[in-house]
Design an enzyme around this catalytic site. Structure first.
Site, PDB file in Angstrom:
ATOM      1  N   ARG A 112       4.094   7.476  -0.427  1.00 49.92           N
ATOM      2  CA  ARG A 112       4.064   6.318  -1.186  1.00 49.92           C
ATOM      3  C   ARG A 112       4.993   5.453  -0.685  1.00 49.92           C
ATOM      4  O   ARG A 112       4.906   4.131  -0.854  1.00 49.92           O
ATOM      5  CB  ARG A 112       4.352   6.786  -2.618  1.00 49.92           C
TER       6      ARG A 112
ATOM      7  N   TYR B   9      -4.627   3.231  -2.660  1.00 45.72           N
ATOM      8  CA  TYR B   9      -4.554   4.670  -2.255  1.00 45.72           C
ATOM      9  C   TYR B   9      -3.000   5.132  -2.546  1.00 45.72           C
ATOM     10  O   TYR B   9      -2.261   4.445  -2.636  1.00 45.72           O
ATOM     11  CB  TYR B   9      -4.900   4.759  -0.899  1.00 45.72           C
ATOM     12  N   GLU B  10      -3.016   6.230  -2.257  1.00 36.57           N
ATOM     13  CA  GLU B  10      -2.111   7.183  -2.484  1.00 36.57           C
ATOM     14  C   GLU B  10      -1.477   6.952  -4.082  1.00 36.57           C
ATOM     15  O   GLU B  10      -0.060   7.072  -4.333  1.00 36.57           O
ATOM     16  CB  GLU B  10      -0.437   6.769  -1.599  1.00 36.57           C
ATOM     17  N   GLY B  11      -2.397   6.878  -4.942  1.00 35.83           N
ATOM     18  CA  GLY B  11      -2.045   6.737  -6.219  1.00 35.83           C
ATOM     19  C   GLY B  11      -2.152   5.219  -6.731  1.00 35.83           C
ATOM     20  O   GLY B  11      -1.329   4.513  -6.136  1.00 35.83           O
TER      21      GLY B  11
END
Lengths: 599, 599
Positions: free
Chosen positions: A299, A443-445
């Site tokens: 993140r 992406y990545e949450g």
């Protein structure tokens, strides 16, 4: 006219040395006691050369060619120049930069690695994801792998001979990993046979390295349902013997590549595991926790991607705005000798450029600050400092991910707008930056997931402790500088914003107890406010450093530039919070009670 | 899973009949006296079928294939299905819909044509630009062409046998047409030979129609420098004999096609004129004025493009949000029988969907309102009504262009976000909508140019007359409904915003006199405020109509949906003005005095 890129070394030095004073902080950590400022600067200079001279020329090619899958043998060919650039990257030792010396690493600080990766991202985000994901795999194995797994994998990830991936997503689950179905069957030799389908696996298959180290989430046969039944495995593209020599192909095959809006140069793979042999990393059923080691780093890395794109978008839009002649300034010709004025005279063009600059340089401060926190969290000898650094990092990670990527999208769009119609065509490279920047909000949450993480978990879930500590830090800094009259224009709005945020947080805490959906309604606006408080503090500090330098008689034009940008930030970007606060005053039902409208 | 599209006929009926009452207004205009509501509805139904059944299936193909230039003969091939769809469009008589009966047109109102084009844009913006540009060429020739030019060109543009273009831009000039260099040499027969290079010519070359009618800006030999030396010419792709029969090829050749971020299905041509024969349209040196006839229509058309994209993005994101299962609602499972809740339970997903809906339906109201103004401006028997309509249209045109396209970009991005990672891949079609929507903020005058047009020319340049008249209209409507208690939540913020805008406009008038750059600093924020005042008025009216229908015992769920959307609009989107007002309070120098930062 392709994109040009000048590594922002001078600004990095401002951030690292003049503001953060990283060398002093790092030398207090036993691991970094021997490094000095000259070493850091030399690393940045060299990395800048690699980024601008070797990597940047591959960016547009990568976008136009994309990756090619040969379905007969499941091999993926990366765009022209990617493999060669990676070979040079490995040759120069860059993969080892921030890895542990015991595995062959150079043991440099994360904060320096952060700056190196910013430049790589500016030059080519799609390419940089290949080595970027290796770092995630390294971290997860380093934190949770057995000694034998570490001995097997870490040296090759460190050298860059092998790259890594994170295999989480499946067709029916992205955010909600509790739904995942990939199965891991225990084998007699202690290994596991994994079967299932993964999608959206960045860098999932390619021709740049001899082996790929997949970190895969899967379920053991006895796993409880949901997110508490997920385990983490390491699956090597080629099976390894006890000495780590590559053997036969492990059946984890690329069965498709996604056609995407951007980051074409990165292979986004569908992977089919058909009894692929893997080894458990960490405890059974605790894979999600182990994966979060990668995710948190990832993140921060995604925020850094958008920082890189914001910087290069700014540089190119600025150059174009000084060169492109169109119309006269409303206040009279500024270049009467030319057929028209350069468009930089037009206020909206300046607004777009200044926005990108303020977001890039503020993002660089925040990214470096978090890089230093990471160094302290891992390597401080003082347990309390470690704990404080970890706690602040937990608070700031969703801010870095979501705030920097939101800003990166708006900044790349704004810089594209400076080019007018020329920004819409491939030739100038600006539209690629927008397309590449777009994924970073997903992406990545997704950024909404980051916002829930911030408000629900990191603030309310912690009774506001980490936020309060951060607020005190900002308040203490403000108090320290309260007698500097030229800082008042920054200190007052910062203090005011801090007070409004405190009130808001208390109010939301109460509302959330009555109705948990209030958190969901408020979260995205809340994150933008916390982001602006953070950037406000950073820009106030930049102004303070600049004012002190000017008072010292320093004449580098970076100082008045910092002051101008801080003023712009406070008057033109921070006001976004007014909209957020106004929305947060509204009844949550205007979002929640919309069943007819969304029927 | 490609995009799906359902023509929003019910909402169009709400807008046209229940709110605007277009039939009554149109019947007061002599030209439309014979049309009735059933005719309008039948046209919309048929157009909806064409859009959803014939045109929509070509959209993704068009994006993937793009247009191909054969450099040996300068011909351009459009994507599979484009030519066939156009043949059906012509066969059904759609090009003639709003054209004059004397040239073979059906003479339907612009307001209906506006709705038809919204649906075409939803289905395929890139394709719709081909017939869309024909309308512009038709309007310019109709307004400024000699009778013989009209007789020659208008019937074929009406039938759709020929299409049109607008040839303005050159490599060194986009916004600043005063710099253009294309030359027109008078010929002995009264025609002109045009020589020069044009770029970014939408629909500039293709295989869908037998001939292309280019409207070209160029300079006569005796032309004064700058924008007062530009004349307008009509240049036919094939030379015409006196009867309009196609002769030999006119040397206006496509020498390149741009590779663009989106609208791949539309040929964005570089055109080289090498002594191409053209005829003067209108007066010498007054071409820019004549071109503005096209430009104003084109600007409304660009807003309509983004309206179409917003609608289809909303429809698809809504369907996906109801179907995709991921995580549980924060307030407890809403679909306990399923492995996870549909993502529509998550407040941020609702927020994104409601934003798109409010912008689409508000944009439809504004577009239809302006369509009716256009009908009144052209066809009212009452000179005062014509003048009022023209004046309001002048005020609202930049708002339609910039506000709807800004909203369209944010809405398509928000709807793409609902899809998570699946929104980033081509397969779902959502990323194409974002790429297509992006151009709408740029062409036909960038949104910053629209903002300068609004604040500088339409408001301050007119001493605020048109704005004041608009404000009075809003105020009168509010007064009329001030006794309806359920409307108070809309009337009060609307009134408040109107008062703040009045104050702001007066303040800006004063500042602009002291420093004209103040207009440039303020313009973009100012336009967003005017846009929100306009949308606030529209949504308050929608709420009023819905409340009245509910009070009448009508049970169509559109009425509570309108109420919910109006509440959402006022509490979640209109607050954007808070940021704009805050910025406008700041000293303009934080934008203007940035010479070190932008060195």
């Amino acid at each position: 006219m392709p994109l040009t890129y000048s590594p922002p070394i001078r600004d990095m030095q401002f951030v690292l040395h003049e503001w953060l004073g990283v060398t002093k902080h790092l030398q207090q950590l036993p691991r970094y006691a021997e490094f000095d400022q000259d070493t850091f600067n030399a690393v940045l200079e060299e990395a800048g050369k690699f980024a601008s001279e070797v990597l940047a020329p591959t960016n547009s090619v990568g976008d136009l060619q994309g990756c090619q899958l040969d379905r007969t043998n499941h091999s993926v060919t990366t765009p022209d120049g990617f493999k060669e650039a990676y070979a040079q990257y490995v040759e120069a030792g860059w993969p080892a930069l921030a890895c542990e010396p015991e595995y062959g690493g150079q043991g440099l600080p994360f904060v320096i690695n952060q700056c190196v990766f910013e430049m790589l991202n500016s030059a080519n985000q799609a390419w940089t994801m290949y080595p970027g994901l290796s770092h995630g795999a390294y971290e997860a194995l380093h934190a949770h792998g057995s000694d034998s797994l570490k001995a097997l994998y870490l040296p090759k990830l460190t050298s860059g001979q092998w790259t890594g991936t994170m295999c989480l997503t499946e067709p029916h689950c992205g955010t909600d990993l509790g739904l995942l179905r990939t199965k891991a069957e225990p084998q007699a030799d202690g290994s596991y046979a994994l079967t299932g389908n993964k999608i959206f696996i960045s860098a999932g298959e390619h021709d740049m390295a001899e082996n790929i180290v997949h970190l895969v989430l899967a379920r053991l046969p006895d796993a409880p349902a949901g997110s508490k039944g997920i385990s983490l495995f390491v699956v090597s593209k080629f099976k390894l013997d006890a000495n780590g020599e590559l053997g036969e192909r492990n059946p984890i095959f690329c069965t498709g590549l996604e056609h995407k809006m951007g980051i074409h140069g990165n292979a986004t793979a569908q992977l089919t595991l058909d009894g692929a042999i893997g080894h458990l990393v960490g405890e059974p059923h605790k894979g999600l926790m182990a994966m979060f080691v990668m995710m948190n780093g990832a993140r921060l890395g995604v925020g850094n991607q958008s920082l890189g794109l914001t910087e290069i978008a700014f540089q190119n839009a600025l150059a174009y705005a000084k060169e492109r002649l169109q119309m006269r300034s409303l206040s009279g010709p500024k270049a009467p000798e030319l057929p028209a004025d350069p468009i930089i005279v037009h206020p909206d063009v300046r607004h777009q450029l200044m926005s990108a600059k303020a977001y890039a340089e503020g993002g660089r401060m925040l990214g470096s600050y978090c890089g230093l926190l990471l160094d302290q969290a891992h390597h401080s000898a003082d347990a309390e400092q470690r704990q404080q650094a970890l706690s602040q990092l937990a608070l700031l990670t969703p801010v870095v991910k979501a705030f920097l990527t939101d800003n990166g999208l708006s900044a790349t769009i704004g810089c594209q707008q400076v080019f007018g119609g020329h920004g819409y065509i491939q030739e100038t490279g600006m539209e690629q930056l927008v397309r590449d920047a777009r994924i970073n909000l997903i992406y990545e949450g997704t950024n909404a997931v980051q916002a829930l993480d911030l408000l629900g978990r990191k603030v309310l879930g912690d009774q506001g402790k980490a936020l309060t500590a951060f607020g005190k830090q900002i308040g203490a800094w403000g108090k320290e500088h309260s007698q500097e009259p030229k800082l008042i224009e920054f200190l007052l709005p910062l203090q005011n914003l801090g007070e409004r945020l405190t009130e808001l947080t208390q109010a939301l805490g109460g509302k959330a107890m009555r109705n948990p959906d209030e958190v969901g309604v408020a979260a995205v606006d809340y994150l933008r406010i916390v982001g602006h408080l953070t950037f406000g503090w950073l820009w106030a500090q930049a102004a303070q450093v600049a004012l002190a330098a000017i008072a010292d008689g320093k004449t580098d034009p970076i100082y008045p530039a910092k002051l101008e940008t801080a003023k712009f930030y406070f008057t033109r970007l921070m006001p976004e919070v007014e909209t957020a606060f106004k929305r947060l005053q509204a009844n949550a039902n205007t979002v929640l009670k919309t069943s007819h409208a969304l029927a």
